[in-house]
Motif scaffolding. Structure first.
Motif, PDB file in Angstrom:
ATOM      1  N   PRO A 160      -2.482   6.561   2.353  1.00  0.00           N
ATOM      2  CA  PRO A 160      -3.522   7.580   2.295  1.00  0.00           C
ATOM      3  C   PRO A 160      -4.213   7.842   1.127  1.00  0.00           C
ATOM      4  O   PRO A 160      -3.572   8.082   0.104  1.00  0.00           O
ATOM      5  CB  PRO A 160      -2.981   8.718   3.072  1.00  0.00           C
ATOM      6  N   VAL A 187      -6.376   4.145   3.159  1.00  0.00           N
ATOM      7  CA  VAL A 187      -6.846   4.951   4.270  1.00  0.00           C
ATOM      8  C   VAL A 187      -7.494   6.149   3.804  1.00  0.00           C
ATOM      9  O   VAL A 187      -6.996   7.034   3.249  1.00  0.00           O
ATOM     10  CB  VAL A 187      -5.765   5.247   5.213  1.00  0.00           C
ATOM     11  N   GLU A 189      -9.733   9.583   3.498  1.00  0.00           N
ATOM     12  CA  GLU A 189      -9.938  10.816   4.163  1.00  0.00           C
ATOM     13  C   GLU A 189      -8.827  11.083   4.946  1.00  0.00           C
ATOM     14  O   GLU A 189      -8.624  11.590   6.171  1.00  0.00           O
ATOM     15  CB  GLU A 189     -11.308  11.187   4.828  1.00  0.00           C
ATOM     16  N   CYS A 190      -7.401  10.562   4.463  1.00  0.00           N
ATOM     17  CA  CYS A 190      -6.169  10.649   5.303  1.00  0.00           C
ATOM     18  C   CYS A 190      -5.174  11.235   4.335  1.00  0.00           C
ATOM     19  O   CYS A 190      -5.254  10.839   2.931  1.00  0.00           O
ATOM     20  CB  CYS A 190      -5.672   9.425   5.468  1.00  0.00           C
ATOM     21  N   PHE A 194      -0.910  11.473   8.140  1.00  0.00           N
ATOM     22  CA  PHE A 194      -2.007  10.999   8.849  1.00  0.00           C
ATOM     23  C   PHE A 194      -2.396  11.821   9.960  1.00  0.00           C
ATOM     24  O   PHE A 194      -2.648  11.370  11.165  1.00  0.00           O
ATOM     25  CB  PHE A 194      -1.131   9.720   9.610  1.00  0.00           C
ATOM     26  N   LYS A 197      -5.312  10.684  11.957  1.00  0.00           N
ATOM     27  CA  LYS A 197      -5.347   9.098  11.550  1.00  0.00           C
ATOM     28  C   LYS A 197      -4.435   8.212  12.107  1.00  0.00           C
ATOM     29  O   LYS A 197      -4.421   7.075  11.707  1.00  0.00           O
ATOM     30  CB  LYS A 197      -5.564   9.258  10.030  1.00  0.00           C
ATOM     31  N   GLU A 200      -5.734   4.780  13.401  1.00  0.00           N
ATOM     32  CA  GLU A 200      -6.164   3.816  12.157  1.00  0.00           C
ATOM     33  C   GLU A 200      -4.892   3.280  11.804  1.00  0.00           C
ATOM     34  O   GLU A 200      -4.732   2.177  11.375  1.00  0.00           O
ATOM     35  CB  GLU A 200      -6.967   4.815  11.153  1.00  0.00           C
TER      36      GLU A 200
END
Length: 211
Positions: A160, A187, A189-190, A194, A197, A200
Motif C-alpha cells: 500500500p 496500491v 491511496e491504500c 486495506f 481496498k 483491489e
C-alpha cells in the motif's frame, strides 16, 4: 465449492497450534497463510488474511491458516521471530503430509510476510518446489539476510502506498536492493489494513494464483 473451513489442531514445536483447513473437491494446489504481528493483535482471522484465504479458495486451492504460538488457543508464548517461522514450518509439513502431490503457495500479511518469506527459504532448503510466495505489506525490516529467502519460485510483493504501519519507502528500498527476480505491486491511496481496498487486493492476488 466447499466454503466452510474445518478447525484442526497441528503439532507445533512448542505445543498444539490452532488452525483452519479448507479442502477442495478438485484442488489446483495448496495455500498456507501467515497472519500479522500477534503483539499488535494479529490473528488468523485478520480481515486481510481472510481475504487472501477466500481468494485462494476461489482459485481452487486447498487452504490452511493458523495461529502462531501464544495466539488464540495455540500453545506457547510469542517469540516474534524464528519461533513463528518454526510454527509455520510445522503447518507446512502438516499440509504437505496430507497432500504430498500438490504445489504450495505461501501468502503472508505484514509480520506474516516476513514469516512466509522466511518459511519459503526453509522449505526450498528441504527440497520443496514452491508455486509462489506473496508478501502483502510485508515487514521487510525483519528480513536481514537475502539468502534466507526462497530463490526458485515467483515472488510477489504488494505494498500500500499510504501504509501507516510499514513505511512504504522501506519496502521500495528493499525491493530495489533485492537481487533475485520479483514483482512489486503498489496500491494507491491504500493504508496498511486495506480499508476499502480489499477488492483491489483480491484482484491483484487472484490471477497470480491461477497461473
Amino acid at each position: 465449492m466447499l466454503t466452510r473451513e474445518t478447525p484442526v489442531v497441528i503439532d507445533g514445536p512448542v505445543g498444539q497450534l490452532e488452525a483452519l483447513y479448507l479442502d477442495s473437491a478438485e484442488p489446483q494446489g495448496l495455500a498456507l497463510l501467515c497472519h500479522p504481528n500477534p503483539v499488535q493483535g494479529g490473528t488468523m482471522m485478520n480481515k486481510v488474511v481472510s481475504t487472501l484465504q477466500r481468494t485462494a479458495r476461489d482459485a481452487g486451492l486447498i487452504t490452511l491458516r493458523f495461529n502462531y504460538r501464544g495466539v488464540g488457543t495455540s500453545a506457547g508464548s510469542h517469540d516474534m521471530g524464528t519461533g513463528e517461522v518454526d510454527d509455520a514450518l510445522a503447518a507446512a509439513h502438516w499440509l504437505r503430509a496430507k497432500h504430498p502431490e500438490l504445489p504450495i503457495t505461501l501468502l503472508g500479511f505484514s509480520f506474516g510476510g516476513f514469516v512466509a518469506a522466511s518459511l519459503g527459504g526453509r522449505l526450498e532448503a528441504e527440497g520443496e518446489h514452491l508455486s509462489r510466495v506473496i508478501m502483502v505489506a510485508p515487514a521487510v525490516m525483519r528480513l536481514r539476510d537475502e539468502d534466507a529467502l526462497p530463490h526458485n519460485c515467483p515472488l510477489t510483493v504488494i505494498q500500500p502506498e499510504t501504509d501507516e504501519v510499514i513505511d512504504p519507502q522501506l519496502v521500495y528500498n528493499w525491493s530495489n536492493d533485492l537481487s533475485r527476480p520479483h514483482e512489486l505491486l503498489k496500491v494507491a491511496e491504500c493504508g496498511h489494513f486495506f480499508h476499502g481496498k480489499l477488492p483491489e487486493l483480491k484482484e491483484l492476488v487472484a490471477p497470480r494464483l491461477s497461473n
